[in-house]
Design a protein around this motif. Structure first.
Motif, PDB file in Angstrom:
ATOM      1  N   GLU A 100      42.340  70.671  28.018  1.00 55.08           N
ATOM      2  CA  GLU A 100      43.637  69.992  28.161  1.00 55.08           C
ATOM      3  C   GLU A 100      44.836  70.896  27.892  1.00 55.08           C
ATOM      4  OE1 GLU A 100      43.071  66.278  25.942  1.00 55.08           O
ATOM      5  OE2 GLU A 100      42.541  65.381  27.868  1.00 55.08           O
ATOM      6  N   ARG A 101      44.635  72.192  28.137  1.00 55.01           N
ATOM      7  CA  ARG A 101      45.776  73.085  28.168  1.00 55.01           C
ATOM      8  C   ARG A 101      45.582  73.998  29.360  1.00 55.01           C
ATOM      9  NH1 ARG A 101      49.961  71.962  24.352  1.00 55.01           N
ATOM     10  NH2 ARG A 101      51.015  72.238  26.321  1.00 55.01           N
ATOM     11  N   ARG A 125      52.185  75.467  31.171  1.00 53.61           N
ATOM     12  CA  ARG A 125      52.535  75.092  29.799  1.00 53.61           C
ATOM     13  C   ARG A 125      52.758  73.587  29.627  1.00 53.61           C
ATOM     14  NH1 ARG A 125      57.273  79.507  29.437  1.00 53.61           N
ATOM     15  NH2 ARG A 125      56.137  81.234  30.415  1.00 53.61           N
ATOM     16  N   ILE A 182      51.747  69.408  29.563  1.00 54.57           N
ATOM     17  CA  ILE A 182      50.736  68.589  28.897  1.00 54.57           C
ATOM     18  C   ILE A 182      49.787  68.016  29.937  1.00 54.57           C
ATOM     19  CG2 ILE A 182      50.395  66.396  27.679  1.00 54.57           C
ATOM     20  CD1 ILE A 182      52.713  67.116  25.921  1.00 54.57           C
ATOM     21  N   VAL A 183      48.493  68.176  29.685  1.00 57.09           N
ATOM     22  CA  VAL A 183      47.456  67.704  30.596  1.00 57.09           C
ATOM     23  C   VAL A 183      46.977  66.331  30.126  1.00 57.09           C
ATOM     24  CG1 VAL A 183      45.145  68.188  31.508  1.00 57.09           C
ATOM     25  CG2 VAL A 183      46.747  70.072  31.054  1.00 57.09           C
ATOM     26  N   GLY A 184      46.825  65.424  31.090  1.00 52.38           N
ATOM     27  CA  GLY A 184      46.333  64.097  30.728  1.00 52.38           C
ATOM     28  C   GLY A 184      45.844  63.394  31.972  1.00 52.38           C
ATOM     29  N   THR A 185      45.961  62.074  31.978  1.00 50.08           N
ATOM     30  CA  THR A 185      45.529  61.319  33.151  1.00 50.08           C
ATOM     31  C   THR A 185      46.611  60.332  33.554  1.00 50.08           C
ATOM     32  OG1 THR A 185      44.429  59.691  31.738  1.00 50.08           O
ATOM     33  CG2 THR A 185      43.059  61.462  32.599  1.00 50.08           C
ATOM     34  N   ALA A 208      52.044  67.468  33.331  1.00 50.29           N
ATOM     35  CA  ALA A 208      53.476  67.178  33.363  1.00 50.29           C
ATOM     36  C   ALA A 208      54.234  68.485  33.220  1.00 50.29           C
ATOM     37  CB  ALA A 208      53.848  66.230  32.235  1.00 50.29           C
ATOM     38  N   PRO A 211      56.642  71.032  31.915  1.00 53.87           N
ATOM     39  CA  PRO A 211      57.271  71.065  30.589  1.00 53.87           C
ATOM     40  C   PRO A 211      58.797  71.067  30.677  1.00 53.87           C
ATOM     41  CG  PRO A 211      56.467  73.241  31.158  1.00 53.87           C
ATOM     42  CD  PRO A 211      56.007  72.309  32.252  1.00 53.87           C
ATOM     43  N   MET A 212      59.316  71.265  31.887  1.00 53.39           N
ATOM     44  CA  MET A 212      60.771  71.372  31.984  1.00 53.39           C
ATOM     45  C   MET A 212      61.423  69.992  32.011  1.00 53.39           C
ATOM     46  SD  MET A 212      62.648  74.022  31.868  1.00 53.39           S
ATOM     47  CE  MET A 212      61.826  75.450  32.552  1.00 53.39           C
ATOM     48  N   LYS A 227      59.403  67.074  32.968  1.00 52.15           N
ATOM     49  CA  LYS A 227      58.339  66.084  32.816  1.00 52.15           C
ATOM     50  C   LYS A 227      57.876  65.392  34.095  1.00 52.15           C
ATOM     51  CE  LYS A 227      58.880  66.730  28.310  1.00 52.15           C
ATOM     52  NZ  LYS A 227      59.027  68.145  28.048  1.00 52.15           N
ATOM     53  N   VAL A 229      55.293  64.615  36.813  1.00 50.76           N
ATOM     54  CA  VAL A 229      53.842  64.680  36.670  1.00 50.76           C
ATOM     55  C   VAL A 229      53.201  65.011  38.015  1.00 50.76           C
ATOM     56  CG1 VAL A 229      51.787  63.328  36.104  1.00 50.76           C
ATOM     57  CG2 VAL A 229      53.878  63.075  34.747  1.00 50.76           C
ATOM     58  N   ARG A 249      42.997  59.765  29.103  1.00 51.86           N
ATOM     59  CA  ARG A 249      43.105  60.958  28.268  1.00 51.86           C
ATOM     60  C   ARG A 249      44.547  61.284  27.933  1.00 51.86           C
ATOM     61  NH1 ARG A 249      40.047  62.585  24.680  1.00 51.86           N
ATOM     62  NH2 ARG A 249      41.257  64.492  24.704  1.00 51.86           N
ATOM     63  N   GLY A 250      45.418  60.269  27.954  1.00 52.62           N
ATOM     64  CA  GLY A 250      46.759  60.502  27.474  1.00 52.62           C
ATOM     65  C   GLY A 250      47.668  61.168  28.479  1.00 52.62           C
ATOM     66  N   LYS A 257      50.834  61.807  24.035  1.00 57.12           N
ATOM     67  CA  LYS A 257      50.270  62.924  23.271  1.00 57.12           C
ATOM     68  C   LYS A 257      51.249  63.500  22.245  1.00 57.12           C
ATOM     69  CE  LYS A 257      46.359  64.532  25.908  1.00 57.12           C
ATOM     70  NZ  LYS A 257      45.803  65.524  26.840  1.00 57.12           N
TER      71      LYS A 257
END
Lengths: 120, 824
Positions: free
Chosen positions: A28-29, A67, A69-72, A80, A82-83, A85, A87, B501-502, B507
């Protein structure tokens, strides 16, 4: 910005480039890799999935996607920016809230514990 | 006794409490043909002991007295001294003999009084009989305060009684929480909050060493096991009960090792002519102290006496009661393979379900402040859950359990679900407040508000308070879950309380909660994956993908040597420098791979992280104060430094800014800060909830003229209460405005401890202060954390070629990026 040729590049048209050891990745990174002149963001998801996207955030022009955030989103793996957001789907590279904006996706595989991507 | 009793059969009952009454009433109703004689040591017939406290509230002894069936011979005020089993005779202490064919022992129990010195002093009582209450009432007339020894169900009853008699009331409980048999630790904490909010003082983990007399020879104070003293003219022992089994013991009946007359399933003792029922009986290894099971035992014994075959197979000890106005319920098991908790510290509601390891079967539950799950779920104990555990506790999340229209949702105001539903539909209500205004539901104790929310949701009203698609919970709810359950990983939290998974919303929230509760370095293990890019690289991302670096400069006070170091670092790494609004210096334009080297220099010079990148305490700005300023009345710079060092690193729902001004001229602009302090001649005024930004707001005066140590205590409480209960990215200004009861409520919580959580808040802050470490120092000392600071994983020495600078006013600036074809 992106062209279909970039988005749907396949390994047959290019060669595999070693990027890092699989053990170098954190679930998740993402990490950034330099493949020729391309900056590639490589992600490992919680369930072990590997994805490669263009590292450039199309909204800011900065090379920072690795950089995020990894998710679902509805079960689909996403990152997403990082600048600001936005997705993006790790599967298609499309922005979830604005599907017309797409970042390139690249074939990725693990070969002898080494992560390889193919950039046409 | 397997055949019907004959005419003339003599039943003698020893003891005349509720169980004995139930027995004779049952025998009489079923046409028992023989004679019934009851010996009671109290001078009055059986009365409703459960409602004992109402006697002090004005009900008469007659009101409470149970009607005695015709034909029963009462021998009141008589004490049975012995049982002659051979001649089947009981003998009173006055020497009267009474023969029996069937003997029923219903001698009840006696309150346990710990063997401490002074326990027999005048002013010491137990809480069992109407005579006890008369004596307590009489003693209360000359005492100012009272103490109850024992924080269980009966202890709280007694405490309620003392409070009702106008005494300042203390509760001393040996265990770590109130009502340890009905609630767990989390429930105990919530219960304590309720009890303390009523003005009672609770001492848990405290035993009794002695009761000491005053000059008049009456009880004057209780000395605790720790040696402290509680002034109390009335002492009530309510530390459990002991079965009264002396008669049985002396006549050779079997008794349990820890007391209680051993009975079989028919309530018969080891002598076939003798039964025992109620609190003196040991049935299936258990002494039951609740009315329900004791009544069942009496009915079983009556049936056996009548020739029946009824048996007592144990009883459900589920409890639902309202003590001191607080609903407490416990049903089924008090543990299980899995449990799910709902905690609302503001409303004082705690609910927990225990379920089987596959989360399919309901095993039991605990409720404090809202017993609705007891009503809806008691029928499901041991059966398949009617919904997912979290849905059942978090009704807003789309619970599936069907609550019928005629079910009462607000017991305080007797409002049914149907009434609320109709009101929502007919008046077009869209929120809980509307429902309150329209139906009065939820306006008294507030415990049904989650249910109201759920009815709104069922009616198609969007009451969403969930964080994102992964959590149907608010940040405050997540915080309590993490706190109470001791959760330390996102994976566990999302598996148990969320889905998927967030994302970039939940998060960082979870990361912040974990950090607020102290879970090590924010880049440790799985936590690293939760961090927003700023926290992940411990720096602030800028528009071209570079980062800015802000070392902490506490209070804005900096030595020339340190200023020089900042200048040298900026020069050597080619960074742009700017003085910030928080009285420190921002170094911009550092590439990700430069950050460790920049910080190695800064850390070596004594700098530490300024947390400019975090939702955390930023700075405590100050003026020079009385040390230099001819107008200053207090040392504002000194206080600002101390506060910044105390709260540095504190992760919070949003950034926290503070300032200290040394006089009313307010040069530090404290009233625009989350917490601002302004010196007065007598101490410090504390202002909270100020803001700049989009919606500027002057901070409100929370409390005036505090000495520094008390000021710190109040700020500790204020900050931790905010950290616990605010929404994601909600600054203190919006948080205070959104608090039900606003500033007054905030004052009540942090100054008057109305929720009973101040000790917790302070302890939590102490843990934060004690566990603080500089994040950057820890990062540069850990090769594993440093691995992330590379431009490219396969070319770590190559800078990102897209980062280019030009020069403006003698410093670097990013070359503007041309964005083609992108709709921004």
């Amino acid at each position: 910005m992106t062209t279909p040729a970039e988005t749907h590049a396949t390994a047959e048209n290019g060669t595999w480039t070693r990027v890092c050891r699989h053990a170098d990745l954190t679930a998740e990174r993402g990490v950034a890799a330099l493949v020729g002149r391309h900056q590639v963001a490589v992600f490992l998801t919680f369930d072990g999935g590997l994805y490669a996207l263009g590292n450039r955030d199309p909204y800011s022009g900065a090379h920072v996607m690795s950089r995020g955030i990894v998710g679902t989103r509805n079960g689909e793996p996403c990152v997403a920016s990082p600048m600001h957001k936005q997705v993006f789907s790790l599967v298609t590279g499309a922005c979830v809230d604005d599907p017309a904006v797409v970042v390139p996706t690249y074939p990725i595989r693990v070969n002898d514990e080494t992560v390889e991507v193919s950039v046409a | 006794m397997t055949s019907r009793p004959e005419t003339g059969t003599r039943v003698v009952v020893v003891g005349f409490g509720p169980a004995a009454h139930r027995l004779i009433e049952n025998l009489a109703r079923r046409g028992f043909p023989g004679r019934i004689t009851v010996f009671g040591e109290e001078p009055r017939p059986a009365y409703d002991r459960v409602a004992l406290t109402s006697y002090l509230q004005g009900r008469s002894a007659e009101d409470l007295t149970c009607p005695v069936p015709d034909g029963v011979t009462l021998r009141l005020g008589r004490r049975v001294a012995g049982i002659d089993r051979v001649n089947r005779t009981v003998v009173t202490d006055a020497g009267q003999a009474e023969p029996y064919d069937v003997l029923v022992l219903a001698t009840g129990s006696a309150p346990f009084v710990p063997p401490v010195p002074g326990r027999d002093l005048p002013g010491c009582f137990v809480y069992r009989t109407i005579d006890d209450l008369d004596a307590i009432r009489e003693a209360a007339g000359r005492a100012g305060s009272g103490v109850v020894v024992g924080g269980g169900l009966l202890g709280l009853e007694a405490a309620d009684a003392l409070r009702g008699l106008g005494l300042g009331t203390h509760i001393v409980e040996m265990g770590d929480r109130l009502m340890p048999r009905q609630v767990d630790e989390g429930g105990g904490a919530v219960l304590r909050g309720h009890v303390e909010a009523l003005g009672l003082t609770v001492h848990t983990g405290t035993g009794v060493r002695a009761i000491e007399p005053g000059p008049d020879g009456r009880a004057a104070r209780l000395v605790t096991s720790q040696g402290g003293a509680i002034e109390a003219g009335v002492v009530v022992f309510s530390a459990g009960i002991r079965p009264r089994d002396e008669l049985a013991r002396h006549c050779g009946l079997d008794v349990g090792e820890r007391g209680g007359i051993v009975v079989d399933a028919g309530m018969r003792t080891s002598d076939e002519h003798v039964y025992a029922v109620g609190e003196c009986a040991l049935a299936g290894g258990i002494v039951y102290g609740l009315a329900g099971p004791c009544f069942t035992q009496a009915e079983v014994a009556a049936d056996r006496i009548m020739g029946g075959t009824a048996s007592f197979e144990g009883a459900d000890v589920s409890t639902r009661l309202k003590l001191l106005g607080v609903e407490v319920a416990q049903f089924g098991a008090m543990s299980g393979a899995l449990d799910v908790t709902y905690l609302d510290p503001v409303a004082g509601v705690y609910k927990k379900l225990f379920v089987s390891d596959d989360a399919m079967t309901l095993l039991g539950g605990i409720c404090v402040g809202d017993a609705t799950p007891y009503d809806t779920l008691l029928p499901f104990v041991g059966k398949a859950l009617p919904g997912s555990p979290s849905d059942l506790l978090f009704p807003g999340a789309g619970a599936t359990i069907e609550v019928p229209d005629d079910a009462q949702v607000c017991s305080c105001n007797n409002v049914s679900k149907g009434r609320v539903r109709t009101a929502v539909a007919e008046a077009g209500l869209t929120d809980v407040q509307g429902v309150k205004d329209c139906t009065r539901a939820g306006t008294t104790c507030g415990s049904c508000v989650p249910m109201l929310r759920r009815i709104l949701a069922e009616s198609g009203v969007d009451v969403g308070r969930g964080l994102c698609e992964h959590f149907a919970l608010s940040r405050a709810e997540l915080f309590e879950i993490v706190l109470v359950r001791g959760i330390t990983t996102f994976s566990r939290l999302v598996a148990e309380h969320g889905t998927g998974r967030g994302c970039d919303v939940c998060k960082p929230v979870v990361a912040s909660i974990l950090a607020s509760l102290g879970n090590g370095h924010i880049l440790d293990g799985e936590q690293a994956a939760l961090q927003d890019t700023n926290d992940h690289f411990l720096a602030n991302i800028q528009k071209n993908g570079t980062y800015s670096v802000v070392p902490r400069v506490p209070g804005g006070e900096i030595t020339p040597d340190k200023l020089i170091v900042i200048g040298e670092v900026a020069r050597d790494f080619g960074l742009y420098t700017k003085i910030t609004g928080g009285q420190r210096i921002d170094l911009l334009g550092a590439r990700v791979e430069q950050l460790p080297a920049v910080w190695a220099r800064l850390v070596a010079a004594g700098f530490e992280s300024g947390h400019a990148y975090g939702k955390a305490l930023r700075t405590v700005k100050s003026c020079v104060g009385s040390t230099w300023c001819r107008y200053g009345v207090q040392d504002s710079a000194g206080l600002a430094v101390a506060l910044e060092l105390r709260y540095r690193g504190l992760r919070s729902p949003h950034k926290l800014k503070a300032a200290v001004s040394g006089c009313a001229r307010e040069c530090a602009e404290a009233r625009s800060k989350d917490f601002g302090i302004i010196a007065t001649e007598r101490g410090w005024n504390l202002y909270v909830g100020g803001n700049g930004g989009f919606t500027p707001r002057h901070a409100d005066l929370l409390v005036a003229d505090l000495p520094a140590d008390e000021l710190v205590r109040v700020i500790d409480r204020f900050l931790m209460f905010y950290v616990r209960t605010a929404d994601r990215l909600q600054r203190t200004s919006a948080w205070i405005e959104g608090l039900e009861g606003g500033l007054d409520h905030l004052r009540a919580v942090v100054l008057d401890d109305s929720l009973g959580i101040c000790a917790d808040l302070e302890a939590q802050m102490e843990r934060h202060v004690a566990s603080y470490v500089d994040e950057w120092r820890a990062a540069i000392e850990d090769p594993d954390k440093l691995r992330r600071f590379v431009s490219f994983v396969n070319a770590p020495g190559t800078p990102d070629p897209s980062i280019v600078f030009e020069t403006e006013r003698d410093q670097i600036r990013p070359v503007p990026v041309v964005l083609e074809g992108v709709r921004v």
